[in-house]
Design a protein around this motif. Structure first.
Motif, PDB file in Angstrom:
ATOM      1  N   UNK A  76      54.482  16.782   3.095  1.00 57.82           N
ATOM      2  CA  UNK A  76      53.794  17.357   4.257  1.00 57.82           C
ATOM      3  C   UNK A  76      53.765  18.883   4.127  1.00 57.82           C
ATOM      4  N   UNK A  77      52.553  19.421   3.896  1.00 56.30           N
ATOM      5  CA  UNK A  77      52.425  20.860   3.655  1.00 56.30           C
ATOM      6  C   UNK A  77      52.757  21.702   4.895  1.00 56.30           C
ATOM      7  N   UNK A  78      52.452  21.194   6.072  1.00 58.64           N
ATOM      8  CA  UNK A  78      52.725  21.960   7.293  1.00 58.64           C
ATOM      9  C   UNK A  78      54.235  22.117   7.501  1.00 58.64           C
ATOM     10  N   UNK A  79      54.986  21.070   7.206  1.00 57.32           N
ATOM     11  CA  UNK A  79      56.441  21.171   7.322  1.00 57.32           C
ATOM     12  C   UNK A  79      56.977  22.167   6.297  1.00 57.32           C
ATOM     13  N   UNK A  80      56.437  22.124   5.086  1.00 60.25           N
ATOM     14  CA  UNK A  80      56.860  23.078   4.052  1.00 60.25           C
ATOM     15  C   UNK A  80      56.602  24.509   4.504  1.00 60.25           C
ATOM     16  N   UNK A  81      55.446  24.733   5.129  1.00 61.19           N
ATOM     17  CA  UNK A  81      55.116  26.070   5.636  1.00 61.19           C
ATOM     18  C   UNK A  81      56.120  26.515   6.715  1.00 61.19           C
ATOM     19  N   UNK A  82      56.469  25.596   7.600  1.00 57.71           N
ATOM     20  CA  UNK A  82      57.414  25.919   8.670  1.00 57.71           C
ATOM     21  C   UNK A  82      58.802  26.227   8.115  1.00 57.71           C
ATOM     22  N   UNK A  83      59.193  25.533   7.055  1.00 53.41           N
ATOM     23  CA  UNK A  83      60.493  25.813   6.429  1.00 53.41           C
ATOM     24  C   UNK A  83      60.479  27.211   5.813  1.00 53.41           C
ATOM     25  N   UNK A  84      59.408  27.548   5.110  1.00 50.51           N
ATOM     26  CA  UNK A  84      59.293  28.893   4.525  1.00 50.51           C
ATOM     27  C   UNK A  84      59.367  29.964   5.609  1.00 50.51           C
ATOM     28  N   UNK A  85      58.781  29.681   6.759  1.00 46.23           N
ATOM     29  CA  UNK A  85      58.752  30.649   7.861  1.00 46.23           C
ATOM     30  C   UNK A  85      60.132  30.899   8.470  1.00 46.23           C
ATOM     31  N   UNK A  86      61.107  30.051   8.165  1.00 45.35           N
ATOM     32  CA  UNK A  86      62.447  30.277   8.723  1.00 45.35           C
ATOM     33  C   UNK A  86      63.069  31.575   8.207  1.00 45.35           C
ATOM     34  N   UNK A  87      62.509  32.107   7.116  1.00 45.19           N
ATOM     35  CA  UNK A  87      63.020  33.368   6.567  1.00 45.19           C
ATOM     36  C   UNK A  87      62.131  34.561   6.920  1.00 45.19           C
ATOM     37  N   UNK A  88      61.255  34.392   7.884  1.00 44.60           N
ATOM     38  CA  UNK A  88      60.255  35.424   8.177  1.00 44.60           C
ATOM     39  C   UNK A  88      60.856  36.772   8.575  1.00 44.60           C
ATOM     40  N   UNK A  89      62.079  36.766   9.072  1.00 54.02           N
ATOM     41  CA  UNK A  89      62.726  38.028   9.455  1.00 54.02           C
ATOM     42  C   UNK A  89      63.395  38.718   8.272  1.00 54.02           C
ATOM     43  N   UNK A  90      63.296  38.097   7.091  1.00 51.64           N
ATOM     44  CA  UNK A  90      64.000  38.623   5.902  1.00 51.64           C
ATOM     45  C   UNK A  90      63.036  38.855   4.749  1.00 51.64           C
ATOM     46  N   UNK A  91      61.832  39.330   5.063  1.00 50.79           N
ATOM     47  CA  UNK A  91      60.790  39.528   4.063  1.00 50.79           C
ATOM     48  C   UNK A  91      61.211  40.499   2.953  1.00 50.79           C
TER      49      UNK A  91
END
Length: 260
Positions: free
Chosen positions: A18-33
């Motif tokens: 599921x690509x949308x779930x993969x995207x959401x997992x990647x976004x968990x690090x959005x504060x650590x770019x």
């Protein structure tokens, strides 16, 4: 290009589809770019793709040779940053240091070991996130008084704030696992020291929960000198799941003089 990687039961591989779930997992690090990232067990790169798109400075570590070949063939932008090896045996400080985040769709058969490994590098890892077995996620985030509150809960929460983010159905994997999954995020709580002997703290937590039906008095008396005054304290009437992380820390500090 290599088109297919066969999931291997021996490595606990269940590839997310599921690509949308993969995207959401990647976004968990959005504060650590701006912090380098290590992805554990990328498999066929479903999560890897979104980490690359997100602009993260990424290295991946993968034990499966077939997956390594697939990643090399399909992600040329990762050349030189694909490490074939065992995350649990890797010197993480040599990969990045002095700071990096950890993410992954973690193999269920070693997920607890992965988090204990993260603890070894807690001063370098401001955030660790990803997908694990739902039961382990609940254990990580459990509060005192919960049946799932245990060794992993206390040792991780001593250093990290844990968020249970969302549950994932078993139907979005190839092959489907027999259990549900969950995505968590662990963020360093800012502590630089516990205020007690860290080795003794771990010993107290493990000793107590290995006999979780006993009171603290009965489980700890085996590591204390006979007749230790601390054994009469009220906290010793409690069972381990009733103690907060802070109470475990204080207890470890208080019993140090009585340890046999």
């Amino acid at each position: 290009m290599k088109r297919y990687v066969k999931p291997k039961k021996s490595l606990g591989q269940h590839f997310l589809t599921d690509m949308e779930i993969a995207r959401k997992i990647a976004d968990t690090l959005s504060l650590y770019k701006n912090v380098p990232v290590i992805e554990v067990g990328p498999g066929t790169g479903v999560l890897t793709r979104f980490l690359i798109e997100g602009g993260y400075r990424l290295k991946v570590i993968e034990l499966d040779r077939e997956s390594v070949e697939y990643l090399n063939d399909n992600f040329p932008q990762l050349r030189g940053n694909i490490i074939e090896g065992d995350f649990l045996k890797t010197d993480l400080a040599k990969l990045f240091g002095p700071e990096f985040c950890v993410i992954g769709n973690y193999p269920y058969n070693i997920s607890s070991q992965i988090f204990f490994k993260v603890l070894e590098y807690k001063d370098m890892i401001p955030c660790c996130s990803g997908m694990i077995q739902k039961e382990v996620a609940e254990r990580l985030a459990a509060a005192p008084g919960s049946k799932t509150y245990g060794i992993l809960s206390v040792l991780i929460q001593a250093w990290y704030d844990v968020e249970y983010l969302f549950t994932v159905s078993e139907k979005v994997f190839n092959p489907p696992p027999k259990v549900k999954s969950a995505v968590i995020r662990m963020t360093r709580n800012g502590k630089t020291e516990l205020g007690c002997n860290e080795t003794l703290f771990k010993r107290v937590v493990k000793t107590a929960f290995n006999q979780r039906r006993k009171t603290m008095r009965n489980s700890l008396k085996g590591i204390l000198v006979p007749g230790a005054a601390i054994l009469s304290d009220k906290i010793m009437d409690l069972r381990p799941e009733q103690l907060s992380v802070e109470q475990f820390v204080k207890l470890a500090a208080d019993i140090e003089e009585y340890v046999s």
